[in-house]
Design a protein around this motif. Sequence first.
Motif, PDB file in Angstrom:
ATOM      1  N   ASP A  82      13.834 -34.073  36.442  1.00 62.42           N
ATOM      2  CA  ASP A  82      14.396 -33.336  37.940  1.00 62.42           C
ATOM      3  C   ASP A  82      15.580 -34.282  38.360  1.00 62.42           C
ATOM      4  N   ILE A  83      16.444 -33.934  38.995  1.00 65.12           N
ATOM      5  CA  ILE A  83      17.357 -35.066  39.736  1.00 65.12           C
ATOM      6  C   ILE A  83      16.996 -35.176  40.896  1.00 65.12           C
ATOM      7  N   ASP A  84      16.228 -34.478  41.557  1.00 63.66           N
ATOM      8  CA  ASP A  84      15.803 -34.692  42.955  1.00 63.66           C
ATOM      9  C   ASP A  84      16.932 -35.101  43.788  1.00 63.66           C
ATOM     10  N   ASP A  85      18.177 -34.499  43.795  1.00 62.02           N
ATOM     11  CA  ASP A  85      19.228 -34.815  44.774  1.00 62.02           C
ATOM     12  C   ASP A  85      19.508 -36.224  44.775  1.00 62.02           C
ATOM     13  N   VAL A  86      19.188 -37.081  44.010  1.00 63.43           N
ATOM     14  CA  VAL A  86      19.732 -38.565  44.175  1.00 63.43           C
ATOM     15  C   VAL A  86      21.352 -38.717  44.041  1.00 63.43           C
ATOM     16  N   TYR A  87      21.779 -37.963  43.516  1.00 64.54           N
ATOM     17  CA  TYR A  87      23.464 -37.848  43.379  1.00 64.54           C
ATOM     18  C   TYR A  87      24.376 -37.254  44.665  1.00 64.54           C
ATOM     19  N   SER A  88      23.505 -36.427  45.143  1.00 61.59           N
ATOM     20  CA  SER A  88      23.972 -35.903  46.541  1.00 61.59           C
ATOM     21  C   SER A  88      23.559 -36.197  47.727  1.00 61.59           C
ATOM     22  N   ASN A 111      19.787 -43.726  21.814  1.00 65.73           N
ATOM     23  CA  ASN A 111      18.613 -43.865  21.001  1.00 65.73           C
ATOM     24  C   ASN A 111      17.657 -44.796  21.878  1.00 65.73           C
ATOM     25  N   ILE A 112      16.413 -44.613  21.452  1.00 63.15           N
ATOM     26  CA  ILE A 112      15.189 -45.508  21.899  1.00 63.15           C
ATOM     27  C   ILE A 112      14.544 -45.486  20.674  1.00 63.15           C
ATOM     28  N   LEU A 113      14.010 -46.769  20.559  1.00 63.38           N
ATOM     29  CA  LEU A 113      13.184 -47.546  19.380  1.00 63.38           C
ATOM     30  C   LEU A 113      14.008 -46.987  18.120  1.00 63.38           C
ATOM     31  N   GLY A 114      15.250 -46.691  17.984  1.00 60.76           N
ATOM     32  CA  GLY A 114      16.060 -46.387  17.013  1.00 60.76           C
ATOM     33  C   GLY A 114      16.078 -44.954  16.774  1.00 60.76           C
ATOM     34  N   VAL A 115      15.624 -44.116  17.552  1.00 62.29           N
ATOM     35  CA  VAL A 115      15.491 -42.678  17.204  1.00 62.29           C
ATOM     36  C   VAL A 115      16.586 -42.084  18.302  1.00 62.29           C
ATOM     37  N   PRO A 116      17.203 -40.960  17.803  1.00 59.22           N
ATOM     38  CA  PRO A 116      18.004 -40.445  18.638  1.00 59.22           C
ATOM     39  C   PRO A 116      17.476 -39.971  19.989  1.00 59.22           C
ATOM     40  N   TYR A 117      18.115 -40.165  21.012  1.00 61.16           N
ATOM     41  CA  TYR A 117      17.419 -39.697  22.275  1.00 61.16           C
ATOM     42  C   TYR A 117      18.385 -39.053  23.214  1.00 61.16           C
ATOM     43  N   LEU A 118      18.001 -37.975  24.008  1.00 64.12           N
ATOM     44  CA  LEU A 118      18.787 -37.367  25.108  1.00 64.12           C
ATOM     45  C   LEU A 118      18.065 -36.911  26.013  1.00 64.12           C
ATOM     46  N   LEU A 119      18.738 -36.928  27.497  1.00 55.15           N
ATOM     47  CA  LEU A 119      18.159 -36.616  28.665  1.00 55.15           C
ATOM     48  C   LEU A 119      18.819 -35.250  29.135  1.00 55.15           C
ATOM     49  N   TYR A 120      18.042 -34.385  29.261  1.00 55.07           N
ATOM     50  CA  TYR A 120      18.572 -32.963  29.934  1.00 55.07           C
ATOM     51  C   TYR A 120      17.961 -33.019  31.615  1.00 55.07           C
ATOM     52  N   TYR A 121      18.628 -32.363  32.231  1.00 50.60           N
ATOM     53  CA  TYR A 121      18.232 -32.470  33.727  1.00 50.60           C
ATOM     54  C   TYR A 121      18.036 -31.239  34.624  1.00 50.60           C
ATOM     55  N   MET A 122      17.395 -31.008  35.383  1.00 48.17           N
ATOM     56  CA  MET A 122      17.307 -29.862  36.455  1.00 48.17           C
ATOM     57  C   MET A 122      17.358 -30.534  37.790  1.00 48.17           C
ATOM     58  N   SER A 123      18.237 -29.832  38.389  1.00 46.96           N
ATOM     59  CA  SER A 123      18.678 -30.254  39.920  1.00 46.96           C
ATOM     60  C   SER A 123      18.589 -29.059  40.926  1.00 46.96           C
ATOM     61  N   ALA A 124      17.926 -29.568  41.996  1.00 46.79           N
ATOM     62  CA  ALA A 124      17.211 -30.761  42.410  1.00 46.79           C
ATOM     63  C   ALA A 124      16.093 -30.851  41.635  1.00 46.79           C
ATOM     64  N   ASN A 125      15.489 -29.600  40.990  1.00 48.77           N
ATOM     65  CA  ASN A 125      14.278 -29.348  40.282  1.00 48.77           C
ATOM     66  C   ASN A 125      14.037 -27.993  39.652  1.00 48.77           C
TER      67      ASN A 125
END
Length: 202
Positions: A82-88, A111-125
């Motif tokens: 969740d973004i929780d409105d931290v950018y707005s 990547n984290i620990l050498g493994v491909p990593y992606l972060l997806y979001y919901m805003s605000a939740n």
Amino acid sequence: MKKIVAIILEGISDETVLTSGLSQILENDSFHIEIFRGNLLTSDFNSPKSAKALVGDYIKETLLNTRYLKLEDIAYIIQVADIDDVYSNSNLNSYQVLHKNRLDTLSRTNNILGVPYLLYYMSANLEEVISGKKVCTDEEKEEISNEFAFKYLDDYKGYKNFFDSIINNKFNDYDSSWIYIKNGQSGKMSNLSYFLELIENL
């Protein structure tokens, strides 16, 4: 052995909504989805660990140390937050600033620990995204997520179209989705559609 796509979600409502779609498209003999619940970005605010270390240590604890798996057994580490409105919101407290800093770091991490990593979001939740209601009780969260999952039961096309329609040409890929939200845009938004495309193409 099937490779693992490790998905870190914040709560049970997220799991209800996400698995309702994933269960309709998981037909790949080479990959196995494993879902974990861990609100890593808004917990343990006193931790001296970096955002990447928080996620990396969580993967070690939940997959590597307890399951005797190796890093090469993991195809992707996916996180939905969740973004929780931290950018707005221009008036953030110290905890919200740390949350924002963690999002900033992980949104730029591939990547984290050498493994491909992606972060997806919901805003605000999640609840705002799927119902338009931002502030909910636990009971309401459960009801909203269950209704959404039931609505798209056996209708993956409708499920995917829902998340596609949220984007509505406001951005055109994963990186630009983060630029969009960091520019302070408010209202319901999610880049989860790109995650679904990733899974479809495994």
